[in-house]
Motif scaffolding. Structure first.
Motif, mmCIF file in Angstrom:
data_model
loop_
_atom_site.group_PDB
_atom_site.id
_atom_site.type_symbol
_atom_site.label_atom_id
_atom_site.label_comp_id
_atom_site.label_asym_id
_atom_site.label_seq_id
_atom_site.Cartn_x
_atom_site.Cartn_y
_atom_site.Cartn_z
ATOM 1 N N LYS A 138 0.840 -1.190 0.000
ATOM 2 C CA LYS A 138 0.000 0.000 0.000
ATOM 3 C C LYS A 138 0.878 1.244 0.000
ATOM 4 N N PRO A 155 -11.588 8.153 -0.030
ATOM 5 C CA PRO A 155 -11.292 6.960 -0.828
ATOM 6 C C PRO A 155 -11.265 5.726 0.068
ATOM 7 N N PRO A 163 -4.788 4.042 3.982
ATOM 8 C CA PRO A 163 -5.017 3.816 2.550
ATOM 9 C C PRO A 163 -5.157 2.332 2.232
ATOM 10 N N HIS A 164 -6.031 2.032 1.304
ATOM 11 C CA HIS A 164 -6.288 0.647 0.922
ATOM 12 C C HIS A 164 -5.090 0.068 0.179
ATOM 13 N N ARG A 166 -2.909 -1.690 -2.610
ATOM 14 C CA ARG A 166 -2.965 -1.654 -4.080
ATOM 15 C C ARG A 166 -2.580 -2.999 -4.686
ATOM 16 N N GLN A 190 -12.717 -4.589 -5.396
ATOM 17 C CA GLN A 190 -12.322 -3.277 -4.892
ATOM 18 C C GLN A 190 -11.414 -2.659 -5.959
ATOM 19 N N TYR A 192 -9.574 -0.178 -6.114
ATOM 20 C CA TYR A 192 -8.266 0.341 -5.726
ATOM 21 C C TYR A 192 -7.186 -0.737 -5.766
ATOM 22 N N ARG A 194 -4.922 -3.015 -7.687
ATOM 23 C CA ARG A 194 -4.438 -3.026 -9.065
ATOM 24 C C ARG A 194 -4.010 -4.402 -9.530
ATOM 25 N N GLN A 225 -6.340 -5.440 -12.427
ATOM 26 C CA GLN A 225 -7.605 -4.722 -12.417
ATOM 27 C C GLN A 225 -8.018 -4.338 -13.834
ATOM 28 N N GLN A 258 3.034 5.783 -7.390
ATOM 29 C CA GLN A 258 2.845 6.526 -6.156
ATOM 30 C C GLN A 258 3.617 7.839 -6.169
#
Length: 261
Positions: A138, A155, A163-164, A166, A190, A192, A194, A225, A258
Motif C-alpha cells: 500500500k 477513498p 489507505p487501501h 494496491r 475493490q 483500488y 491493481r 484490475q 505513487q
C-alpha cells in the motif's frame, strides 16, 4: 420503607439481572473455536463454527486465538479453517515482501510504499466482514489522500482507516487452486486493488535434490484490475526460493505510480 424507595431498589436489580442474562447468552452463543490439538494436513477444510455472524467472525479474527491458520466465513454462517502455514509457505511470503521492498530503494523511514501482511481490510463483496492476505502493498499515507470517512470511504481504506492496499498476494498451501482463484478475483471487486498475485504450492514430490530436499511445484496466477482472466507467469519445480522477477516489476511499477501522485 416506602413503596417509592422499594421501587428504586428493585428496578436496578431487575436491570442487572437482564444484563447478566444477556451477557451469558453472548458467552453461550456458538463461536469459532480451534481444538487444542493441532490440525493435520488432511483436515482441511475443517469446520469450526456455525451460525456465526460477521461481527462474531471479525471478533474471532482480531483475538487471534490460533495463528498460522487461514479461515473462511461462508454465507450460511459456517466458519472453516481452510489452510495452514508451513516452512515453504513462510519462506515464499518472506521473499515476496523482500522483493516489494526493493522498490523503496533502501529507504528505512517514510518509505513510499508499505509492505506487510495480515492487516484487515473489508471484504468488497460481504458487507462488514474482515479479510486479510499474506502480503499487502500500500502507499505510504504521507504520499496519498487518507480516507475522508471510515469504510467504505471515499477513498477506500483498511479497517483502521489507512489507505487501501494496491497489491495483494495470496499464497495457498492446502487450499485448492480453485479456491485460491476465487479469493484473488474477489479482491478485484475493490477497484483500488491493481494487482493480485496468487501462488499455489502443490504437494511435495518423492524426488529429492543433491541436498536431499524434496522438490515441490508451484503455480502462479497474476490478476490485473480491469483485465479479464489472469496470466500464469510460470509453473516451476523448486527446492529453494522461487524466481519471482515478475514481482519486482510490479513493485517498481507501483512505486513509480505513487511518486507521480
Amino acid at each position: 420503607m416506602s413503596s417509592q424507595n422499594h421501587r428504586l431498589h428493585y428496578i436496578p436489580g431487575v436491570w442487572l439481572a437482564k444484563e447478566t442474562l444477556k451477557n451469558l447468552k453472548k458467552l453461550l452463543k456458538p463461536h469459532p473455536k480451534i481444538k487444542d490439538e493441532p490440525l493435520s494436513e488432511s483436515s482441511f477444510p475443517c469446520k469450526i463454527g456455525s451460525k456465526i455472524t460477521a461481527e462474531e467472525y471479525n471478533n474471532f479474527l482480531q483475538r487471534k486465538e490460533s495463528s498460522g491458520y487461514k479461515y473462511e466465513h461462508r454465507t450460511n454462517g459456517d466458519v472453516y479453517v481452510i489452510d495452514m502455514s508451513d516452512p515453504e509457505h513462510g519462506t515464499i511470503v518472506e521473499v515476496l515482501r523482500d522483493y516489494f521492498n526493493i522498490a523503496n530503494g533502501g529507504v528505512i523511514r517514510n518509505k513510499p510504499i508499505r509492505v506487510s501482511g495480515d492487516e484487515f481490510h473489508y471484504n468488497p463483496t460481504v458487507m462488514g466482514q474482515f479479510i486479510a492476505s499474506d502480503v499487502i502493498v500500500k502507499p505510504n499515507g504521507n504520499h496519498v489522500q487518507q480516507p475522508i470517512v471510515p469504510y467504505p470511504g471515499p477513498p477506500p481504506g483498511d479497517k483502521n482507516g489507512n489507505p487501501h492496499a494496491r497489491i495483494i498476494c495470496e499464497v495457498a498451501n492446502k487450499q485448492s487452486i480453485g479456491n485460491l482463484r476465487n479469493k484473488c478475483q474477489n479482491w478485484l471487486n475493490q477497484v483500488y486493488v491493481r494487482y493480485v498475485l496468487g501462488i499455489k504450492l502443490h504437494e511435495k514430490r518423492t524426488t529429492r535434490d543433491l541436498q536431499r530436499r524434496f522438490y515441490r511445484s508451484m503455480t502462479a496466477m497474476l490478476f490485473q484490475q480491469g483485465v479479464p482472466g489472469y496470466i500464469t507467469p510460470y509453473k516451476v519445480n523448486t527446492n529453494g526460493v522461487p524466481r519471482l522477477s515478475l514481482v519486482k516489476s510490479i513493485a517498481s511499477m507501483d512505486s513509480t505510480m505513487q511518486k507521480k501522485k
